[in-house]
Design a protein around this motif. Sequence first.
Motif, mmCIF file in Angstrom:
data_model
loop_
_atom_site.group_PDB
_atom_site.id
_atom_site.type_symbol
_atom_site.label_atom_id
_atom_site.label_comp_id
_atom_site.label_asym_id
_atom_site.label_seq_id
_atom_site.Cartn_x
_atom_site.Cartn_y
_atom_site.Cartn_z
ATOM 1 N N LEU A 289 -18.898 -0.668 5.093
ATOM 2 C CA LEU A 289 -18.530 0.753 4.154
ATOM 3 C C LEU A 289 -18.233 1.122 3.093
ATOM 4 N N LYS A 290 -18.324 2.241 3.014
ATOM 5 C CA LYS A 290 -17.993 2.554 1.300
ATOM 6 C C LYS A 290 -16.564 3.619 1.227
ATOM 7 N N GLY A 291 -15.575 3.015 1.259
ATOM 8 C CA GLY A 291 -15.001 4.279 0.653
ATOM 9 C C GLY A 291 -14.840 5.345 0.188
ATOM 10 N N ALA A 292 -15.092 6.811 0.528
ATOM 11 C CA ALA A 292 -15.946 8.115 -0.458
ATOM 12 C C ALA A 292 -14.160 8.671 -0.404
ATOM 13 N N GLY A 293 -13.148 8.257 -0.150
ATOM 14 C CA GLY A 293 -12.410 9.815 -0.425
ATOM 15 C C GLY A 293 -11.321 9.001 -1.369
ATOM 16 N N THR A 294 -9.645 9.245 -1.545
ATOM 17 C CA THR A 294 -8.721 9.256 -2.312
ATOM 18 C C THR A 294 -8.431 8.225 -1.384
ATOM 19 N N VAL A 295 -8.400 7.739 -0.419
ATOM 20 C CA VAL A 295 -6.976 7.172 0.409
ATOM 21 C C VAL A 295 -7.194 5.879 1.355
ATOM 22 N N ILE B 168 0.858 -0.830 -0.544
ATOM 23 C CA ILE B 168 -0.189 0.331 0.124
ATOM 24 C C ILE B 168 1.487 1.335 -0.079
ATOM 25 N N LEU B 169 1.024 2.010 -1.130
ATOM 26 C CA LEU B 169 1.585 3.722 -0.983
ATOM 27 C C LEU B 169 0.783 4.961 -1.524
ATOM 28 N N ASN B 170 1.037 5.537 -0.115
ATOM 29 C CA ASN B 170 0.337 6.965 0.034
ATOM 30 C C ASN B 170 1.328 7.791 -1.638
ATOM 31 N N VAL B 171 0.111 8.105 -2.556
ATOM 32 C CA VAL B 171 1.243 8.908 -3.265
ATOM 33 C C VAL B 171 -0.120 10.416 -3.288
ATOM 34 N N GLY C 119 -0.562 14.311 -3.818
ATOM 35 C CA GLY C 119 -1.595 14.573 -4.489
ATOM 36 C C GLY C 119 -2.778 15.288 -3.437
ATOM 37 N N GLU C 120 -3.597 15.396 -3.543
ATOM 38 C CA GLU C 120 -5.203 15.342 -2.607
ATOM 39 C C GLU C 120 -5.715 14.082 -2.170
ATOM 40 N N VAL C 121 -5.400 14.825 -0.553
ATOM 41 C CA VAL C 121 -6.463 13.504 0.552
ATOM 42 C C VAL C 121 -6.622 13.500 1.520
ATOM 43 N N VAL C 122 -8.508 13.349 0.565
ATOM 44 C CA VAL C 122 -9.804 12.931 1.298
ATOM 45 C C VAL C 122 -9.814 11.885 1.825
ATOM 46 N N GLU C 123 -9.917 11.206 3.775
ATOM 47 C CA GLU C 123 -9.886 10.849 3.907
ATOM 48 C C GLU C 123 -12.179 10.774 4.235
ATOM 49 N N SER C 124 -12.540 9.806 3.676
ATOM 50 C CA SER C 124 -13.499 9.545 3.946
ATOM 51 C C SER C 124 -14.441 8.492 3.755
ATOM 52 N N LEU C 125 -15.112 7.926 4.528
ATOM 53 C CA LEU C 125 -15.522 6.728 4.116
ATOM 54 C C LEU C 125 -17.586 7.011 3.750
ATOM 55 N N GLY D 66 -8.082 -5.769 11.449
ATOM 56 C CA GLY D 66 -7.704 -4.929 10.888
ATOM 57 C C GLY D 66 -7.160 -4.383 9.680
ATOM 58 N N GLU D 67 -8.897 -5.028 9.260
ATOM 59 C CA GLU D 67 -8.259 -4.857 7.576
ATOM 60 C C GLU D 67 -8.774 -3.176 7.078
ATOM 61 N N TYR D 68 -7.881 -3.089 5.483
ATOM 62 C CA TYR D 68 -8.846 -1.768 5.266
ATOM 63 C C TYR D 68 -9.390 -1.891 4.152
ATOM 64 N N LEU D 69 -10.347 -0.123 4.131
ATOM 65 C CA LEU D 69 -11.123 0.127 2.988
ATOM 66 C C LEU D 69 -10.313 0.970 2.308
ATOM 67 N N TYR D 70 -10.331 0.437 0.918
ATOM 68 C CA TYR D 70 -9.952 1.294 -0.311
ATOM 69 C C TYR D 70 -11.164 2.464 -0.602
ATOM 70 N N PRO D 71 -10.385 3.425 -1.272
ATOM 71 C CA PRO D 71 -10.881 4.053 -2.199
ATOM 72 C C PRO D 71 -12.157 3.693 -3.315
ATOM 73 N N ASN D 72 -13.598 3.265 -3.317
ATOM 74 C CA ASN D 72 -14.563 3.323 -4.360
ATOM 75 C C ASN D 72 -14.612 1.807 -4.259
ATOM 76 N N MET D 73 -14.450 1.961 -3.266
ATOM 77 C CA MET D 73 -14.262 0.411 -2.810
ATOM 78 C C MET D 73 -15.490 0.095 -1.585
ATOM 79 N N THR D 74 -16.608 -1.672 -1.517
ATOM 80 C CA THR D 74 -17.457 -1.026 -0.391
ATOM 81 C C THR D 74 -17.640 -2.535 -0.160
ATOM 82 N N ARG D 75 -17.209 -2.346 1.593
ATOM 83 C CA ARG D 75 -16.972 -4.014 1.623
ATOM 84 C C ARG D 75 -16.952 -3.956 3.139
#
Length: 199
Positions: A57-63, A23-26, A28-34, A90-99
């Motif tokens: 949850l649905k990932g609504a941000g950019t990270v 998992i890399l952070n690039v 650009g604009e960081v939007v943390e939203s779910l 300890g699972e992650y939620l990714y952008p534009n993903m529903t989990r």
Amino acid sequence: GVLPEKTTGTGVGISTRVAALVILNVSGEVVESLELLNFQAPQKLFTHQPINFSYSLKGAGTVHLKPQGKVLIKNIFGKTAAILEANPAGEYLYPNMTRGFTTSKWEPERGMPKIEGEGFLASLQREKAGFALGYYRANLNLEYGKKDIKTVKASFGFWVFPWRILTVSVLILAVLLLIIVKGIKVYNRWIIARSRKRL
């Protein structure tokens, strides 16, 4: 990477591939939203513990985000009956993903013994081992974010009604009450007969 081939006695080669998720952070604009889509249990009425809870949850941000938090189980009086981990794996939620996520189970402190069978007596044993009674609320409190910690909350109510234990308890009380009433009647007759003999 690829591990070296292994050759079996028949001359067939077997190779194994190993992969890792990075998992890399690039920049650009960081939007943390779910967005919380739901928080629920499989049903609204249970007869005993353990009880499972889940949420989507649905990932609504950019990270990517790692939601963390607790689920507080409170009884009808507002007393906390249990505190569960909201994201124990300890699972992650990714952008534009529903989990979907599963919380830890609400179960007896000593754990739930394995009880075989599906009949009345086996179910009665499960109710006894995982005893709970009444109306409860499950309160989800999630936190996420690295820049700014944000919270998400949700709750719902459910019932635990161990009807087999209650039925057996009522039957036992009814039999005891019947024995006591019969005993009092027999004692009264004995007292009356004894009094008549003295007279």
